[in-house]
Design an enzyme around this catalytic site. Structure first.
Site, mmCIF file in Angstrom:
data_model
loop_
_atom_site.group_PDB
_atom_site.id
_atom_site.type_symbol
_atom_site.label_atom_id
_atom_site.label_comp_id
_atom_site.label_asym_id
_atom_site.label_seq_id
_atom_site.Cartn_x
_atom_site.Cartn_y
_atom_site.Cartn_z
ATOM 1 N N CYS A 164 0.806 -1.227 0.000
ATOM 2 C CA CYS A 164 0.000 0.000 0.000
ATOM 3 C C CYS A 164 0.837 1.275 0.000
ATOM 4 O O CYS A 164 0.288 2.379 -0.045
ATOM 5 C CB CYS A 164 -0.951 -0.019 1.194
ATOM 6 S SG CYS A 164 -1.962 -1.512 1.227
ATOM 7 N N HIS A 304 -2.347 8.275 5.543
ATOM 8 C CA HIS A 304 -2.596 6.930 5.032
ATOM 9 C C HIS A 304 -4.001 6.514 5.453
ATOM 10 O O HIS A 304 -4.743 5.952 4.658
ATOM 11 C CB HIS A 304 -1.541 5.958 5.556
ATOM 12 C CG HIS A 304 -1.603 4.611 4.922
ATOM 13 N ND1 HIS A 304 -1.504 4.436 3.560
ATOM 14 C CD2 HIS A 304 -1.768 3.368 5.447
ATOM 15 C CE1 HIS A 304 -1.603 3.137 3.274
ATOM 16 N NE2 HIS A 304 -1.770 2.479 4.394
ATOM 17 N N GLU A 315 -0.746 6.055 13.262
ATOM 18 C CA GLU A 315 -0.403 7.196 12.421
ATOM 19 C C GLU A 315 -0.601 8.509 13.187
ATOM 20 O O GLU A 315 0.217 9.430 13.086
ATOM 21 C CB GLU A 315 -1.226 7.200 11.137
ATOM 22 C CG GLU A 315 -0.801 8.295 10.161
ATOM 23 C CD GLU A 315 -1.444 8.189 8.791
ATOM 24 O OE1 GLU A 315 -0.988 8.884 7.869
ATOM 25 O OE2 GLU A 315 -2.410 7.408 8.637
ATOM 26 N N LYS A 336 -9.202 8.202 1.744
ATOM 27 C CA LYS A 336 -9.704 6.825 1.678
ATOM 28 C C LYS A 336 -11.130 6.726 2.227
ATOM 29 O O LYS A 336 -11.828 5.756 1.939
ATOM 30 C CB LYS A 336 -8.790 5.882 2.453
ATOM 31 C CG LYS A 336 -7.446 5.584 1.792
ATOM 32 C CD LYS A 336 -6.654 4.573 2.601
ATOM 33 C CE LYS A 336 -5.314 4.260 1.958
ATOM 34 N NZ LYS A 336 -4.341 5.360 2.079
ATOM 35 N N HIS A 341 -9.664 1.978 -0.043
ATOM 36 C CA HIS A 341 -8.217 1.778 -0.065
ATOM 37 C C HIS A 341 -7.821 1.167 -1.403
ATOM 38 O O HIS A 341 -8.110 0.003 -1.678
ATOM 39 C CB HIS A 341 -7.812 0.867 1.094
ATOM 40 C CG HIS A 341 -6.332 0.825 1.331
ATOM 41 N ND1 HIS A 341 -5.417 1.301 0.424
ATOM 42 C CD2 HIS A 341 -5.601 0.339 2.377
ATOM 43 C CE1 HIS A 341 -4.190 1.126 0.907
ATOM 44 N NE2 HIS A 341 -4.290 0.551 2.082
ATOM 45 N N PHE A 400 1.897 -3.347 4.058
ATOM 46 C CA PHE A 400 2.257 -4.640 4.620
ATOM 47 C C PHE A 400 3.756 -4.884 4.408
ATOM 48 O O PHE A 400 4.350 -4.437 3.428
ATOM 49 C CB PHE A 400 1.465 -5.760 3.933
ATOM 50 C CG PHE A 400 0.038 -5.894 4.391
ATOM 51 C CD1 PHE A 400 -0.518 -5.038 5.328
ATOM 52 C CD2 PHE A 400 -0.770 -6.896 3.872
ATOM 53 C CE1 PHE A 400 -1.834 -5.169 5.747
ATOM 54 C CE2 PHE A 400 -2.094 -7.046 4.267
ATOM 55 C CZ PHE A 400 -2.626 -6.181 5.209
#
Length: 414
Positions: A164, A304, A315, A336, A341, A400
């Site tokens: 991502c 994010h 975050e 998002k 996403h 990830f």
């Protein structure tokens, strides 16, 4: 030829809220959700039965029918976004040195549609019926390769695969390629097309996606106390980067300047973020250092902000660690909440949102923000876009594998 100034002069986007940049930005300003019931396969038996699909996209608008058949949908999206960005910037590659122009387009997963389709062909009809276009259609660097072929550009041609964070890394790497003098123009961004039964099953099995089936449009709710997972999305976001000198010489419209890039690793867990936010903290700090910025100069962060319990909390913690008291004066939003996403495409599309926020003086909102979370206590531009001119903005992307990337943009004033 080092440390040259780099600017953004072209934008192209295919998203769940619109298949042009204009449609996408209008949706951002209106706070419109792109989520709905899955139509691409029968999701009846899945714990999650909705996603943020690209709708009404016709690849024949961008390429010939015989070419469409040779490419996975993730390449279709990338080509469309790349062509849009080139048309937007007004570049004529026939007048450029092809060795000084390149492409760097990434994807988190690549041609999963093609893999599943031809696995079925193999099982049902045998190996001699597998198409010679099978491999070229699925490999991730082919999005970048097809754009290179389309425009005859012969400079750097590469791909990034960092889950991502892919789009952020692709744009950041392209920025550095230009900055150090290895190219004058780069197409950069990310693309993804994996709203498929197998992909959704995988994300459901690790309980990463929202199960708010009764209200899909409210399922992506970053930083809200009642968030329960991300919403799978798809699309592509591509930008044209070039040296400031090159852009000024051809009288190009300049959306913003790219001024910093930082990347780190959590080295903590396959899928979970470091609970201390260490990797995210260092990515933002390195970006500020690269851009020679004081933290107080940053006015907006496109987070994010996945709408997962751990990501949003860590975050927020990382932002507070980097910006200290200034964190409470920052505007932070997650687009998002509207697009879902987009996985490997997220960073490309979110960079476009960040650049347009600077260009238009409008900060896109975090929609579906209803119940504050005590552990997420920043200004998330809740529910409505805000007219606010900021000079410097960051865009975060975390993936990830514990990979993190942050980009810094500055409003260009000439």
């Amino acid at each position: 030829m080092t440390d040259r100034r780099v600017v953004v002069t072209g934008l192209g986007a295919v998203t769940p809220v619109g298949n042009t940049v204009e449609e996408f930005w209008t949706a951002m300003c209106e706070g419109r959700s792109g989520m709905g019931p899955i139509t691409k396969f029968d999701a009846t038996t899945y714990p999650t039965r909705f996603a943020a699909e690209v709708r009404g996209f016709d690849p024949l608008r961008w390429m010939e029918k015989k070419e469409v058949k040779k490419m996975d949908p993730f390449i279709h999206y990338a080509l469309a976004a790349g062509i849009m960005a080139v048309e937007d910037t007004g570049l004529d590659f026939a007048k450029e040195d092809p060795g000084r122009c390149g492409s760097l387009i990434g994807s988190g997963i690549g041609g999963m549609t093609t893999i599943l389709d031809f696995h079925k062909v193999l099982i049902e009809r045998g190996p001699d019926r597998v198409s010679p276009f099978f491999i070229p259609s699925l490999i991730i660097n082919m999005a970048s390769g097809q754009l290179s072929i389309r425009y005859g550009i012969k400079g750097p041609n590469s791909a990034v695969v960092t889950a991502c964070a892919t789009g952020n890394h692709a744009i950041g790497d392209a920025f550095k390629i230009i900055q150090r003098g290895d190219a004058d123009v780069m197409l950069a961004g990310g693309t993804e097309a994996c709203i498929l039964g197998l992909a959704l099953a995988g994300f459901c099995s690790i309980k990463a996606v929202s199960t708010r089936n009764d209200a899909p449009e409210k399922a992506s709710r970053p930083f809200d106390r009642d968030r329960d997972g991300f919403v799978m999305g798809e699309g592509a976001g591509v930008v044209v980067l070039e040296t400031l000198e090159h852009a000024v010489r051809r009288d190009a419209r300049i959306y913003a300047e790219v001024i910093g890039y930082g990347m780190t690793a959590d080295a903590y867990h396959m899928t979970a973020p470091d609970p201390d936010g260490d990797g995210a903290t260092r990515a933002m700090a390195l970006t500020l250092q690269d851009a020679a910025l004081d933290p107080t100069q940053v006015g907006y962060i496109n987070a994010h902000g996945t709408s997962t319990p751990y990501n949003d909390k860590t975050e927020t913690l990382a932002i507070k660690r980097v910006f200290s008291d200034h964190a409470q004066r920052l505007a932070v939003s997650s687009t998002k909440s509207m697009t879902g996403h987009l996985l490997g495409a997220a960073g490309g599309v979110e960079a476009i949102a960040t650049v347009l926020a600077l260009y238009h003086g409008i900060l896109p909102p975090t929609i579906n923000y209803e119940t504050p979370d005590p552990e997420c206590d920043l200004d998330y531009v809740p529910n409505q876009a805000r007219k606010q001119q900021v000079e410097v903005a960051l865009s975060n992307g975390f993936g990830f594998g514990g990979t993190n990337a942050t980009l810094a943009f500055r409003r260009y004033t000439g």
